[in-house]
Write a protein that holds these residues in place. Structure first.
Motif, PDB file in Angstrom:
ATOM      1  N   MET A  76      49.605  43.244  18.801  1.00 22.68           N
ATOM      2  CA  MET A  76      50.000  43.669  17.454  1.00 22.68           C
ATOM      3  C   MET A  76      48.810  43.596  16.509  1.00 22.68           C
ATOM      4  SD  MET A  76      53.723  41.805  17.147  1.00 22.68           S
ATOM      5  CE  MET A  76      54.171  42.630  15.629  1.00 22.68           C
ATOM      6  N   ARG A  77      48.739  44.571  15.602  1.00 24.62           N
ATOM      7  CA  ARG A  77      47.642  44.578  14.660  1.00 24.62           C
ATOM      8  C   ARG A  77      47.869  43.551  13.553  1.00 24.62           C
ATOM      9  NH1 ARG A  77      46.709  50.864  13.309  1.00 24.62           N
ATOM     10  NH2 ARG A  77      48.979  50.834  13.146  1.00 24.62           N
ATOM     11  N   LYS A  78      46.753  43.007  13.031  1.00 27.11           N
ATOM     12  CA  LYS A  78      46.805  41.957  12.016  1.00 27.11           C
ATOM     13  C   LYS A  78      46.342  42.510  10.674  1.00 27.11           C
ATOM     14  CE  LYS A  78      46.641  37.848  10.001  1.00 27.11           C
ATOM     15  NZ  LYS A  78      45.725  36.790  10.490  1.00 27.11           N
ATOM     16  N   ALA A  79      47.147  42.300   9.640  1.00 22.77           N
ATOM     17  CA  ALA A  79      46.789  42.701   8.279  1.00 22.77           C
ATOM     18  C   ALA A  79      46.707  41.464   7.397  1.00 22.77           C
ATOM     19  CB  ALA A  79      47.818  43.668   7.719  1.00 22.77           C
ATOM     20  N   ILE A  80      45.716  41.449   6.530  1.00 26.96           N
ATOM     21  CA  ILE A  80      45.586  40.395   5.525  1.00 26.96           C
ATOM     22  C   ILE A  80      45.718  41.035   4.152  1.00 26.96           C
ATOM     23  CG2 ILE A  80      44.077  38.650   4.500  1.00 26.96           C
ATOM     24  CD1 ILE A  80      42.768  38.310   7.219  1.00 26.96           C
ATOM     25  N   ILE A  81      46.638  40.523   3.358  1.00 28.82           N
ATOM     26  CA  ILE A  81      46.837  40.986   1.981  1.00 28.82           C
ATOM     27  C   ILE A  81      46.417  39.852   1.055  1.00 28.82           C
ATOM     28  CG2 ILE A  81      48.490  41.838   0.283  1.00 28.82           C
ATOM     29  CD1 ILE A  81      50.279  42.702   2.646  1.00 28.82           C
ATOM     30  N   VAL A  82      45.470  40.137   0.171  1.00 29.39           N
ATOM     31  CA  VAL A  82      44.967  39.136  -0.763  1.00 29.39           C
ATOM     32  C   VAL A  82      45.324  39.572  -2.179  1.00 29.39           C
ATOM     33  CG1 VAL A  82      42.982  37.742  -1.426  1.00 29.39           C
ATOM     34  CG2 VAL A  82      42.990  38.891   0.804  1.00 29.39           C
ATOM     35  N   TRP A  83      46.029  38.718  -2.908  1.00 33.88           N
ATOM     36  CA  TRP A  83      46.439  39.101  -4.257  1.00 33.88           C
ATOM     37  C   TRP A  83      45.806  38.161  -5.288  1.00 33.88           C
ATOM     38  CZ3 TRP A  83      48.984  35.502  -7.205  1.00 33.88           C
ATOM     39  CH2 TRP A  83      49.608  34.447  -6.517  1.00 33.88           C
ATOM     40  N   GLY A  84      45.631  38.697  -6.501  1.00 33.90           N
ATOM     41  CA  GLY A  84      45.087  37.871  -7.573  1.00 33.90           C
ATOM     42  C   GLY A  84      44.749  38.698  -8.792  1.00 33.90           C
ATOM     43  N   GLY A  85      44.164  38.022  -9.785  1.00 27.96           N
ATOM     44  CA  GLY A  85      43.733  38.710 -10.999  1.00 27.96           C
ATOM     45  C   GLY A  85      44.852  38.899 -12.013  1.00 27.96           C
ATOM     46  N   TRP A  86      44.700  39.928 -12.833  1.00 35.45           N
ATOM     47  CA  TRP A  86      45.587  40.184 -13.969  1.00 35.45           C
ATOM     48  C   TRP A  86      47.040  40.294 -13.527  1.00 35.45           C
ATOM     49  CZ3 TRP A  86      47.676  45.177 -15.860  1.00 35.45           C
ATOM     50  CH2 TRP A  86      48.229  45.071 -17.136  1.00 35.45           C
ATOM     51  N   ILE A  87      47.911  39.487 -14.166  1.00 34.79           N
ATOM     52  CA  ILE A  87      49.311  39.426 -13.726  1.00 34.79           C
ATOM     53  C   ILE A  87      50.112  40.653 -14.151  1.00 34.79           C
ATOM     54  CG2 ILE A  87      49.315  36.917 -13.680  1.00 34.79           C
ATOM     55  CD1 ILE A  87      50.872  36.965 -16.333  1.00 34.79           C
ATOM     56  N   GLY A  88      49.576  41.470 -15.079  1.00 35.96           N
ATOM     57  CA  GLY A  88      50.298  42.668 -15.506  1.00 35.96           C
ATOM     58  C   GLY A  88      50.536  43.652 -14.384  1.00 35.96           C
ATOM     59  N   HIS A  89      49.713  43.602 -13.347  1.00 34.59           N
ATOM     60  CA  HIS A  89      49.920  44.460 -12.175  1.00 34.59           C
ATOM     61  C   HIS A  89      50.868  43.823 -11.149  1.00 34.59           C
ATOM     62  CE1 HIS A  89      46.131  47.209 -12.642  1.00 34.59           C
ATOM     63  NE2 HIS A  89      47.221  47.782 -13.137  1.00 34.59           N
ATOM     64  N   GLU A  90      51.411  42.657 -11.498  1.00 33.46           N
ATOM     65  CA  GLU A  90      52.362  41.962 -10.618  1.00 33.46           C
ATOM     66  C   GLU A  90      51.819  41.858  -9.189  1.00 33.46           C
ATOM     67  OE1 GLU A  90      56.083  44.049 -11.004  1.00 33.46           O
ATOM     68  OE2 GLU A  90      56.226  43.649 -13.158  1.00 33.46           O
ATOM     69  N   PRO A  91      50.613  41.280  -9.050  1.00 30.38           N
ATOM     70  CA  PRO A  91      49.960  41.307  -7.748  1.00 30.38           C
ATOM     71  C   PRO A  91      50.715  40.578  -6.638  1.00 30.38           C
ATOM     72  CG  PRO A  91      48.802  39.833  -9.256  1.00 30.38           C
ATOM     73  CD  PRO A  91      49.790  40.608 -10.069  1.00 30.38           C
ATOM     74  N   GLU A  92      51.309  39.441  -6.936  1.00 30.23           N
ATOM     75  CA  GLU A  92      52.011  38.719  -5.878  1.00 30.23           C
ATOM     76  C   GLU A  92      53.241  39.485  -5.415  1.00 30.23           C
ATOM     77  OE1 GLU A  92      53.665  34.260  -4.716  1.00 30.23           O
ATOM     78  OE2 GLU A  92      53.219  34.723  -6.819  1.00 30.23           O
ATOM     79  N   ASP A  93      54.028  40.008  -6.370  1.00 23.82           N
ATOM     80  CA  ASP A  93      55.209  40.791  -5.995  1.00 23.82           C
ATOM     81  C   ASP A  93      54.809  42.031  -5.203  1.00 23.82           C
ATOM     82  OD1 ASP A  93      56.813  38.975  -7.270  1.00 23.82           O
ATOM     83  OD2 ASP A  93      57.120  40.183  -9.068  1.00 23.82           O
ATOM     84  N   CYS A  94      53.746  42.712  -5.649  1.00 24.39           N
ATOM     85  CA  CYS A  94      53.296  43.905  -4.930  1.00 24.39           C
ATOM     86  C   CYS A  94      52.804  43.541  -3.527  1.00 24.39           C
ATOM     87  CB  CYS A  94      52.187  44.608  -5.704  1.00 24.39           C
ATOM     88  SG  CYS A  94      52.770  45.485  -7.189  1.00 24.39           S
ATOM     89  N   ALA A  95      52.151  42.384  -3.400  1.00 22.32           N
ATOM     90  CA  ALA A  95      51.669  41.956  -2.085  1.00 22.32           C
ATOM     91  C   ALA A  95      52.820  41.818  -1.100  1.00 22.32           C
ATOM     92  CB  ALA A  95      50.905  40.644  -2.213  1.00 22.32           C
ATOM     93  N   HIS A  96      53.917  41.278  -1.570  1.00 20.66           N
ATOM     94  CA  HIS A  96      55.063  41.097  -0.671  1.00 20.66           C
ATOM     95  C   HIS A  96      55.748  42.435  -0.380  1.00 20.66           C
ATOM     96  CE1 HIS A  96      54.836  36.787  -0.265  1.00 20.66           C
ATOM     97  NE2 HIS A  96      54.643  36.681  -1.569  1.00 20.66           N
ATOM     98  N   ARG A  97      55.697  43.363  -1.326  1.00 26.13           N
ATOM     99  CA  ARG A  97      56.247  44.691  -1.045  1.00 26.13           C
ATOM    100  C   ARG A  97      55.391  45.414   0.003  1.00 26.13           C
ATOM    101  NH1 ARG A  97      60.194  46.420  -4.897  1.00 26.13           N
ATOM    102  NH2 ARG A  97      60.466  48.183  -3.490  1.00 26.13           N
ATOM    103  N   VAL A  98      54.070  45.293  -0.110  1.00 31.17           N
ATOM    104  CA  VAL A  98      53.192  45.891   0.896  1.00 31.17           C
ATOM    105  C   VAL A  98      53.413  45.229   2.251  1.00 31.17           C
ATOM    106  CG1 VAL A  98      50.793  46.232   1.603  1.00 31.17           C
ATOM    107  CG2 VAL A  98      51.461  46.620  -0.776  1.00 31.17           C
ATOM    108  N   ALA A  99      53.589  43.919   2.254  1.00 32.91           N
ATOM    109  CA  ALA A  99      53.837  43.202   3.513  1.00 32.91           C
ATOM    110  C   ALA A  99      55.087  43.736   4.210  1.00 32.91           C
ATOM    111  CB  ALA A  99      53.963  41.711   3.245  1.00 32.91           C
ATOM    112  N   GLU A 100      56.132  44.036   3.437  1.00 32.30           N
ATOM    113  CA  GLU A 100      57.361  44.590   4.028  1.00 32.30           C
ATOM    114  C   GLU A 100      57.070  45.915   4.721  1.00 32.30           C
ATOM    115  OE1 GLU A 100      60.253  45.031   0.971  1.00 32.30           O
ATOM    116  OE2 GLU A 100      60.355  42.889   0.500  1.00 32.30           O
ATOM    117  N   LEU A 101      56.276  46.771   4.070  1.00 35.19           N
ATOM    118  CA  LEU A 101      55.946  48.069   4.661  1.00 35.19           C
ATOM    119  C   LEU A 101      55.199  47.885   5.976  1.00 35.19           C
ATOM    120  CD1 LEU A 101      54.656  50.106   1.569  1.00 35.19           C
ATOM    121  CD2 LEU A 101      56.971  50.033   2.498  1.00 35.19           C
ATOM    122  N   LEU A 102      54.230  46.982   5.991  1.00 30.59           N
ATOM    123  CA  LEU A 102      53.413  46.808   7.179  1.00 30.59           C
ATOM    124  C   LEU A 102      54.185  46.149   8.313  1.00 30.59           C
ATOM    125  CD1 LEU A 102      50.054  45.741   5.507  1.00 30.59           C
ATOM    126  CD2 LEU A 102      50.619  47.953   6.530  1.00 30.59           C
TER     127      LEU A 102
END
Length: 216
Positions: free
Chosen positions: A1-27
């Motif tokens: 299985m392929r391995k993906a790393i998602i790293v989130w941070g920075g300005w909270i207006g982009h909701e980076p942590e929530d978006c990271a988990h949405r991307v994780a669901e897709l992958l």
């Protein structure tokens, strides 16, 4: 299985942590093993080069030059790099090596949240296949981008919010080859709720899968 790393941070207006988990669901739906982390120190870890796909969901922040150089080398060696909206375009804007490998820099979004049209320019590319032109509401990103990119979708600026942009056609999604690695970017997805848009989600899912390392 392929391995993906998602790293989130920075300005909270982009909701980076929530978006990271949405991307994780897709992958995970495409059978990736996914690691999600808010530790930017991972850019100094060999784990990055050993992964098949890296998705930085970061607005602003800084990266050490040695870490940026190592990332460029990892992509040259086959690591996939991908992201949406602020990811890539607004990550580590002071780092020339990072700008070089990602191929895109955000510079403006005239009018902030507005309605605009996305035009699919490569209907038969596997990333865009079956996706028609569509309307979208978000920040319409004005970008500086590398001339080597393969543009998959565009948007046209009316100039109503800034006359300097009138009749400018700008990439919305693109892919590029960087050595043995692949880079994918979509400007859609300002906040996590935009993942509910079916075409935004599908373009990102397909694009990230395309970017990921295909074989060792």
């Amino acid at each position: 299985m392929r391995k993906a790393i998602i790293v989130w941070g920075g300005w909270i207006g982009h909701e980076p942590e929530d978006c990271a988990h949405r991307v994780a669901e897709l992958l995970r739906a495409d059978d990736f093993v996914v690691e999600v982390t808010g530790d930017l120190g991972i850019f100094g870890s060999p784990a990055i080069a050993n992964a098949d796909l890296l998705v930085p969901i970061i607005t602003g922040e800084k990266i050490e030059k040695a870490h940026a150089d190592a990332l460029v080398a990892a992509v040259r060696g086959g690591l996939g790099l991908g992201g949406h909206h602020g990811a890539l375009a607004t990550s580590f804007k002071e780092s020339a090596p990072f700008r070089y490998v990602c191929g895109v820099t955000w510079v403006a979004h005239p009018g902030n949240i507005i309605d605009f049209r996305v035009n699919v320019t490569r209907q038969y590319d596997p990333v865009m296949e079956g996706i028609p032109d569509f309307d979208y509401r978000s920040e319409q990103y004005y970008l500086h981008y590398d001339p080597s990119v393969e543009i998959l979708a565009t948007t046209s600026f009316s100039g109503d919010c800034d006359a300097a942009t009138r009749n400018v056609t700008m990439p919305v999604a693109f892919k590029r080859q960087f050595g043995n690695g692949r880079v994918f970017y979509s400007a859609l997805g300002h906040v996590a709720s935009e993942f509910d848009h079916p075409y935004m989600r599908l373009i990102l899912r397909r694009g990230l899968c395309w970017a990921a390392r295909s074989e060792r």
